[in-house]
Design a protein around this motif. Structure first.
Motif, PDB file in Angstrom:
ATOM      1  N   ARG A 157     -66.444 -93.190 -96.330  1.00 29.71           N
ATOM      2  CA  ARG A 157     -66.794 -91.765 -96.875  1.00 29.71           C
ATOM      3  C   ARG A 157     -65.737 -90.993 -96.781  1.00 29.71           C
ATOM      4  N   LYS A 158     -65.073 -90.810 -95.463  1.00 30.33           N
ATOM      5  CA  LYS A 158     -63.978 -89.864 -95.569  1.00 30.33           C
ATOM      6  C   LYS A 158     -62.891 -90.096 -96.448  1.00 30.33           C
ATOM      7  N   LEU A 159     -62.521 -91.400 -96.337  1.00 33.77           N
ATOM      8  CA  LEU A 159     -61.481 -91.835 -97.171  1.00 33.77           C
ATOM      9  C   LEU A 159     -61.630 -91.295 -98.495  1.00 33.77           C
ATOM     10  N   LYS A 160     -62.837 -91.719 -99.132  1.00 31.39           N
ATOM     11  CA  LYS A 160     -63.098 -91.318-100.443  1.00 31.39           C
ATOM     12  C   LYS A 160     -63.332 -89.977-100.644  1.00 31.39           C
ATOM     13  N   LYS A 161     -63.839 -89.233 -99.587  1.00 24.12           N
ATOM     14  CA  LYS A 161     -64.027 -87.842 -99.641  1.00 24.12           C
ATOM     15  C   LYS A 161     -62.429 -86.967-100.100  1.00 24.12           C
ATOM     16  N   TYR A 162     -61.364 -87.545 -99.471  1.00 29.21           N
ATOM     17  CA  TYR A 162     -60.078 -86.824 -99.575  1.00 29.21           C
ATOM     18  C   TYR A 162     -59.215 -87.788-100.564  1.00 29.21           C
ATOM     19  N   GLY A 163     -59.737 -88.805-101.372  1.00 29.30           N
ATOM     20  CA  GLY A 163     -59.272 -89.503-102.227  1.00 29.30           C
ATOM     21  C   GLY A 163     -58.166 -90.552-102.170  1.00 29.30           C
ATOM     22  N   SER A 164     -58.532 -91.222-101.134  1.00 22.72           N
ATOM     23  CA  SER A 164     -57.710 -92.582-100.978  1.00 22.72           C
ATOM     24  C   SER A 164     -57.907 -93.469-101.809  1.00 22.72           C
ATOM     25  N   ASP A 165     -59.237 -93.597-102.354  1.00 21.24           N
ATOM     26  CA  ASP A 165     -59.614 -94.773-103.213  1.00 21.24           C
ATOM     27  C   ASP A 165     -58.874 -94.510-104.550  1.00 21.24           C
ATOM     28  N   ASP A 166     -58.849 -93.208-104.824  1.00 21.43           N
ATOM     29  CA  ASP A 166     -58.128 -92.941-106.320  1.00 21.43           C
ATOM     30  C   ASP A 166     -56.499 -93.063-106.021  1.00 21.43           C
ATOM     31  N   LEU A 167     -55.963 -92.944-104.812  1.00 20.26           N
ATOM     32  CA  LEU A 167     -54.670 -93.182-104.513  1.00 20.26           C
ATOM     33  C   LEU A 167     -54.295 -94.728-104.668  1.00 20.26           C
ATOM     34  N   ASP A 168     -55.415 -95.344-104.474  1.00 21.03           N
ATOM     35  CA  ASP A 168     -55.072 -96.973-104.699  1.00 21.03           C
ATOM     36  C   ASP A 168     -55.309 -97.194-106.032  1.00 21.03           C
ATOM     37  N   ARG A 169     -55.876 -96.616-106.819  1.00 20.74           N
ATOM     38  CA  ARG A 169     -56.222 -97.017-108.267  1.00 20.74           C
ATOM     39  C   ARG A 169     -54.876 -96.289-108.882  1.00 20.74           C
ATOM     40  N   GLU A 170     -54.501 -95.153-108.405  1.00 25.14           N
ATOM     41  CA  GLU A 170     -53.378 -94.461-108.905  1.00 25.14           C
ATOM     42  C   GLU A 170     -52.116 -95.417-108.827  1.00 25.14           C
ATOM     43  N   PHE A 171     -51.903 -96.099-107.723  1.00 22.67           N
ATOM     44  CA  PHE A 171     -50.748 -97.006-107.457  1.00 22.67           C
ATOM     45  C   PHE A 171     -50.873 -98.165-108.469  1.00 22.67           C
ATOM     46  N   GLU A 172     -52.071 -98.886-108.659  1.00 17.11           N
ATOM     47  CA  GLU A 172     -52.149-100.152-109.611  1.00 17.11           C
ATOM     48  C   GLU A 172     -51.595 -99.284-110.935  1.00 17.11           C
ATOM     49  N   LYS A 173     -51.928 -98.156-111.169  1.00 15.33           N
ATOM     50  CA  LYS A 173     -51.746 -97.618-112.794  1.00 15.33           C
ATOM     51  C   LYS A 173     -50.284 -97.367-112.654  1.00 15.33           C
ATOM     52  N   GLU A 174     -49.670 -96.853-111.810  1.00 10.95           N
ATOM     53  CA  GLU A 174     -48.170 -96.698-111.583  1.00 10.95           C
ATOM     54  C   GLU A 174     -47.534 -97.950-111.893  1.00 10.95           C
ATOM     55  N   PHE A 175     -48.020 -99.120-111.093  1.00  9.53           N
ATOM     56  CA  PHE A 175     -47.503-100.577-111.096  1.00  9.53           C
ATOM     57  C   PHE A 175     -47.367-100.906-112.834  1.00  9.53           C
ATOM     58  N   LEU A 176     -48.689-100.682-113.325  1.00  6.25           N
ATOM     59  CA  LEU A 176     -48.697-101.140-114.909  1.00  6.25           C
ATOM     60  C   LEU A 176     -47.854-100.341-115.647  1.00  6.25           C
ATOM     61  N   ARG A 177     -47.627 -98.988-115.438  1.00  8.38           N
ATOM     62  CA  ARG A 177     -46.826 -97.971-116.204  1.00  8.38           C
ATOM     63  C   ARG A 177     -45.460 -98.764-116.146  1.00  8.38           C
ATOM     64  N   PHE A 178     -45.090 -99.102-114.816  1.00 10.03           N
ATOM     65  CA  PHE A 178     -43.765 -99.697-114.528  1.00 10.03           C
ATOM     66  C   PHE A 178     -43.406-101.034-115.109  1.00 10.03           C
ATOM     67  N   VAL A 179     -44.600-101.801-115.189  1.00 13.12           N
ATOM     68  CA  VAL A 179     -44.479-103.191-115.981  1.00 13.12           C
ATOM     69  C   VAL A 179     -43.935-103.032-117.421  1.00 13.12           C
ATOM     70  N   ASP A 180     -44.618-101.762-118.090  1.00 14.53           N
ATOM     71  CA  ASP A 180     -44.220-101.525-119.624  1.00 14.53           C
ATOM     72  C   ASP A 180     -42.585-101.393-119.717  1.00 14.53           C
ATOM     73  N   ARG A 181     -42.107-100.551-118.844  1.00 11.43           N
ATOM     74  CA  ARG A 181     -40.776-100.182-118.893  1.00 11.43           C
ATOM     75  C   ARG A 181     -39.954-101.333-118.445  1.00 11.43           C
ATOM     76  N   PHE A 182     -40.325-102.027-117.595  1.00  5.03           N
ATOM     77  CA  PHE A 182     -39.677-103.416-117.221  1.00  5.03           C
ATOM     78  C   PHE A 182     -39.511-104.405-118.233  1.00  5.03           C
ATOM     79  N   TYR A 183     -40.579-104.263-119.460  1.00  8.13           N
ATOM     80  CA  TYR A 183     -40.564-105.127-120.520  1.00  8.13           C
ATOM     81  C   TYR A 183     -39.260-104.621-121.500  1.00  8.13           C
ATOM     82  N   GLU A 184     -39.280-103.381-121.632  1.00 13.47           N
ATOM     83  CA  GLU A 184     -38.201-102.749-122.277  1.00 13.47           C
ATOM     84  C   GLU A 184     -36.850-102.982-121.782  1.00 13.47           C
ATOM     85  N   GLN A 185     -36.649-103.115-120.539  1.00 11.83           N
ATOM     86  CA  GLN A 185     -35.392-103.222-119.614  1.00 11.83           C
ATOM     87  C   GLN A 185     -35.157-104.879-119.877  1.00 11.83           C
TER      88      GLN A 185
END
Ligand SMILES: *[C@@H]1O[C@H](CO)[C@@H](O)[C@H](O)[C@H]1NC(C)=O
Ligand SMILES: *[C@@H]1O[C@H](CO)[C@@H](O)[C@H](O)[C@H]1NC(C)=O
Ligand SMILES: *[C@@H]1O[C@H](CO)[C@@H](O)[C@H](O)[C@H]1NC(C)=O
Ligand SMILES: *[C@@H]1O[C@H](CO)[C@@H](O)[C@H](O)[C@H]1NC(C)=O
Length: 233
Positions: A157-185
């Motif tokens: 509950r506390k982790l969620k309250k302070y946004g740790s679950d969002d942080l994990d999701r954001e990390f995944e999203k960042e990885f996928l954004r990286f992947v798009d740039r990786f394809y271009e490279q």
């Protein structure tokens, strides 16, 4: 779990890859791989202006360099946010005077993360910090609530309250954004190769064709590990 896998894989394999990538011409003789990362890459990547520093590298090493810079940046924003969350957790009155061994251990882990976060300098420690924080938090978001103890649920509950679950999701999203740039490279890299060189890169290009259609992020992260193997020769 995703985060854990990710950091573990890219850290160890990046080390293997770089330690053996002779074209970087870094003098790593007599150093262990951790030191290679801290002493050379921290200099290269730590303050890097990507376009400038990458110019002297071969196209293939530029690709690796681009990847490591991206991982550095993703890790950096991850640990900065993790530190904010940790700060809130450590100041949460609900958790403070706590007799539960589990909560005590959790707070001890978070305290260790904060102590190391506040004094880290080297890039290998940055990657360790990602590992350290995700090792102590990410599994709370994969619980079976029916089987979890009240202490576990309290931490979740506390982790969620302070946004740790969002942080994990954001990390995944960042990885996928990286992947798009990786394809271009990758496309750019392919464009620079002669017929002969393309043949030599067959294995890497084949892997790319297998990697592209993977939809599940965790599987994609695991598959990305193979990229570093193409630097192992
Ligand atoms: C990085 O390098 C590019 C190209 O040489 C240059 O235009 C840019 O100003 C540099 N940025 C910094 C922060 O030094
Ligand atoms: C950390 O928290 C401070 C204060 O709430 C905020 O200004 C800052 O942007 C946060 N940093 C990150 C990386 O989330
Ligand atoms: C504390 O950290 C260890 C090692 O990273 C981990 O195995 C353990 O589950 C963590 N404890 C808690 C209560 O989160
Ligand atoms: C995190 O967990 C992994 C797998 O259990 C372990 O190999 C790694 O050493 C841990 N990292 C830290 C910094 O505790």
């Amino acid at each position: 779990m995703v985060v854990k896998t990710f950091s573990f894989i890219f850290f160890t394999l990046a080390l293997v890859g770089l330690g053996q990538s002779k074209s970087f011409e870094w003098d790593y003789s007599g150093l262990n791989s951790n030191e290679v990362l801290s002493s050379n890459i921290a200099n290269e990547i730590g303050n890097a202006n990507q376009s400038e520093s990458a110019e002297q590298l071969t196209p293939k090493d530029q690709l690796l360099y681009f990847t490591l810079i991206a991982f550095r940046d993703i890790s950096q924003s991850y640990v900065d946010r993790a530190a904010n969350i940790s700060h809130s957790i450590l100041n949460d009155d609900d958790l403070k005077p706590n007799d539960s061994p589990l909560i005590k251990e959790f707070l001890k882990n978070i305290t260790e993360f904060m102590e190391r976060y506040e004094k880290y300098e080297e890039i290998d420690e940055l990657f360790n910090l990602v590992d350290l924080y995700s090792n102590t938090t990410s599994h709370y978001f994969e619980l079976d609530a029916a089987l979890a103890s009240p202490d576990v649920l309290n931490i979740e509950r506390k982790l969620k309250k302070y946004g740790s679950d969002d942080l994990d999701r954001e990390f995944e999203k960042e990885f996928l954004r990286f992947v798009d740039r990786f394809y271009e490279q990758m496309d750019e890299y392919k464009g620079k190769l002669s017929e002969e060189e393309l043949k030599k890169e067959m294995a890497m290009l084949q892997w790319l064709e297998e990697f592209k259609p993977i939809e599940n992020t965790e599987e994609k992260i695991i598959s990305f590990e193979k990229f570093f193997r193409f630097y192992e020769d």
